[in-house]
Write a protein that holds these residues in place. Structure first.
Motif, PDB file in Angstrom:
ATOM      1  N   ARG A   5      10.154  18.978  42.692  1.00  0.00           N
ATOM      2  CA  ARG A   5       9.002  19.516  42.355  1.00  0.00           C
ATOM      3  C   ARG A   5       8.100  19.827  43.341  1.00  0.00           C
ATOM      4  NH1 ARG A   5       7.025  20.283  37.388  1.00  0.00           N
ATOM      5  NH2 ARG A   5       4.643  20.014  36.880  1.00  0.00           N
ATOM      6  N   LEU A   6       7.707  21.016  43.447  1.00  0.00           N
ATOM      7  CA  LEU A   6       6.959  21.641  44.350  1.00  0.00           C
ATOM      8  C   LEU A   6       5.647  21.899  43.824  1.00  0.00           C
ATOM      9  CD1 LEU A   6       9.089  24.319  45.847  1.00  0.00           C
ATOM     10  CD2 LEU A   6       9.069  22.060  46.902  1.00  0.00           C
ATOM     11  N   SER A  31      -1.918  17.649  42.178  1.00  0.00           N
ATOM     12  CA  SER A  31      -0.527  17.868  42.203  1.00  0.00           C
ATOM     13  C   SER A  31       0.260  16.311  41.873  1.00  0.00           C
ATOM     14  CB  SER A  31      -0.499  18.383  43.495  1.00  0.00           C
ATOM     15  OG  SER A  31      -0.946  19.677  43.700  1.00  0.00           O
ATOM     16  N   THR A  36       4.532  15.546  41.396  1.00  0.00           N
ATOM     17  CA  THR A  36       5.029  16.274  42.509  1.00  0.00           C
ATOM     18  C   THR A  36       5.445  15.595  43.738  1.00  0.00           C
ATOM     19  OG1 THR A  36       3.354  18.162  41.769  1.00  0.00           O
ATOM     20  CG2 THR A  36       4.162  18.189  43.954  1.00  0.00           C
ATOM     21  N   PHE A  38       6.447  17.227  46.648  1.00  0.00           N
ATOM     22  CA  PHE A  38       6.227  18.196  47.908  1.00  0.00           C
ATOM     23  C   PHE A  38       5.093  19.201  47.657  1.00  0.00           C
ATOM     24  CE2 PHE A  38       6.713  20.720  51.516  1.00  0.00           C
ATOM     25  CZ  PHE A  38       7.615  19.929  52.352  1.00  0.00           C
ATOM     26  N   VAL A  40       2.149  22.039  49.303  1.00  0.00           N
ATOM     27  CA  VAL A  40       2.085  22.920  50.270  1.00  0.00           C
ATOM     28  C   VAL A  40       0.711  23.513  50.003  1.00  0.00           C
ATOM     29  CG1 VAL A  40       3.083  24.941  51.525  1.00  0.00           C
ATOM     30  CG2 VAL A  40       4.449  23.519  49.952  1.00  0.00           C
ATOM     31  N   PHE A 175       9.761  27.283  54.334  1.00  0.00           N
ATOM     32  CA  PHE A 175       8.314  27.322  54.013  1.00  0.00           C
ATOM     33  C   PHE A 175       7.650  28.204  54.799  1.00  0.00           C
ATOM     34  CE2 PHE A 175      10.000  23.257  52.094  1.00  0.00           C
ATOM     35  CZ  PHE A 175       9.096  23.286  50.864  1.00  0.00           C
ATOM     36  N   VAL A 205       9.833  29.582  50.086  1.00  0.00           N
ATOM     37  CA  VAL A 205       8.296  29.455  49.603  1.00  0.00           C
ATOM     38  C   VAL A 205       7.263  29.824  50.477  1.00  0.00           C
ATOM     39  CG1 VAL A 205       6.714  27.485  48.744  1.00  0.00           C
ATOM     40  CG2 VAL A 205       9.204  27.004  48.805  1.00  0.00           C
ATOM     41  N   VAL A 225       7.705  31.123  44.995  1.00  0.00           N
ATOM     42  CA  VAL A 225       8.958  30.459  45.241  1.00  0.00           C
ATOM     43  C   VAL A 225      10.071  31.243  44.655  1.00  0.00           C
ATOM     44  CG1 VAL A 225      10.526  28.448  44.651  1.00  0.00           C
ATOM     45  CG2 VAL A 225       8.023  28.379  44.649  1.00  0.00           C
TER      46      VAL A 225
END
Length: 275
Positions: A5-6, A31, A36, A38, A40, A175, A205, A225
């Protein structure tokens, strides 16, 4: 673990480091509250995207306020955080650098932007990062609990060789924290992320700052994404926004079995060489 889950933190970056860190911290905590794995942050999340501000906001790794804050948040919340990028100072050089923190708060990788954003689109936008920044020269491929990931920054996404080398070394997610503008963003942002995902049959991403009309540089936003089939799984607007997306790495194997692009390369005729 194949499902991840990003959280993509498309934050509004202002000319105030403490305010930016406060906003980043708030979005990270939100988040975490949404389970979550991960998180960013965007390119240059602690300072305005401007050469003079890169100089003003530059921090050395050893005593970086920004990195200390993100490290503590990763450790405190037992979560991976890709700290977008910051202006990193080393001696008389300044880099555009992304740091990855693991769940213990350790910086397990850093990527210095390899391809500096030196462009001149006639009558629309001119920018030259090389006036103040130095280019990095290291490929950033790192092992995580989810497998290998590759890290680039913004303009790096345009270079197909970089992505292919990272994928040939086992990465399954690419990423690219980035800050495309109102000229290049509408034309190329989504296209590039779909292309890099499709070319390499991986997840790709991109996380950008939100559009701030009070800033000198107007970010396109649209954090994104994309999946191994080249589809958009999630995309933000231009406004400040926190978006979530669950990806399943098992999709990579499925797509590569259906259309074995990487297997069918003519290695007897061509190759991408890492020097």
């Amino acid at each position: 673990m194949t499902k991840i889950r990003l959280a993509l933190c498309q934050m509004n970056v202002v000319d105030d480091k403490e305010a930016n860190l406060k906003k980043a911290s708030s979005m990270i905590r939100d988040s975490v509250a949404n389970d979550t794995d991960f998180i960013v942050l965007p390119e240059m999340f602690n300072c305005p995207y401007s050469n003079d501000k890169f100089i003003e906001y530059g921090e050395e790794e050893a005593d970086s306020l920004t990195l200390n804050v993100i490290s503590e948040l990763a450790k405190e919340n037992d979560v991976y955080i890709l700290a977008g990028s910051i202006p990193e100072r080393e001696g008389d050089k300044l880099y555009n650098t992304s740091y990855l923190f693991d769940k213990s708060g350790s910086a397990i990788a850093k990527h210095r932007k390899m391809h500096l954003f030196d462009i001149d689109v006639k009558d629309k936008i001119t920018f030259k990062e090389s006036d103040v920044l130095t280019a990095g020269d290291e490929f950033t491929i790192v092992e995580t609990d989810f497998g290998k990931i590759g890290i680039g920054i913004c303009y790096d996404v345009r270079f197909v060789e970089l992505a292919r080398i990272m994928v040939e070394n086992g990465t399954e997610i690419l990423f690219y924290p980035g800050a495309f503008n109102q000229t290049t963003g509408p034309a190329h942002w989504e296209l590039l992320f779909r292309s890099r995902a499709l070319d390499n049959q991986v997840f790709c991403v991109g996380v950008a700052p939100a559009l701030n009309m009070d800033a000198s540089y107007h970010s396109y936003g649209h954090s994104i994404v994309t999946n191994p089939w080249g589809e958009v799984l999630a995309q933000a607007s231009e406004k400040e926004e926190l978006i979530f997306c669950e990806i399943d790495l098992s999709e990579i194997k499925k797509v590569r079995e259906e259309i074995p692009v990487l297997k069918n390369k003519r290695k007897d005729l061509y190759e991408v060489i890492r020097k």
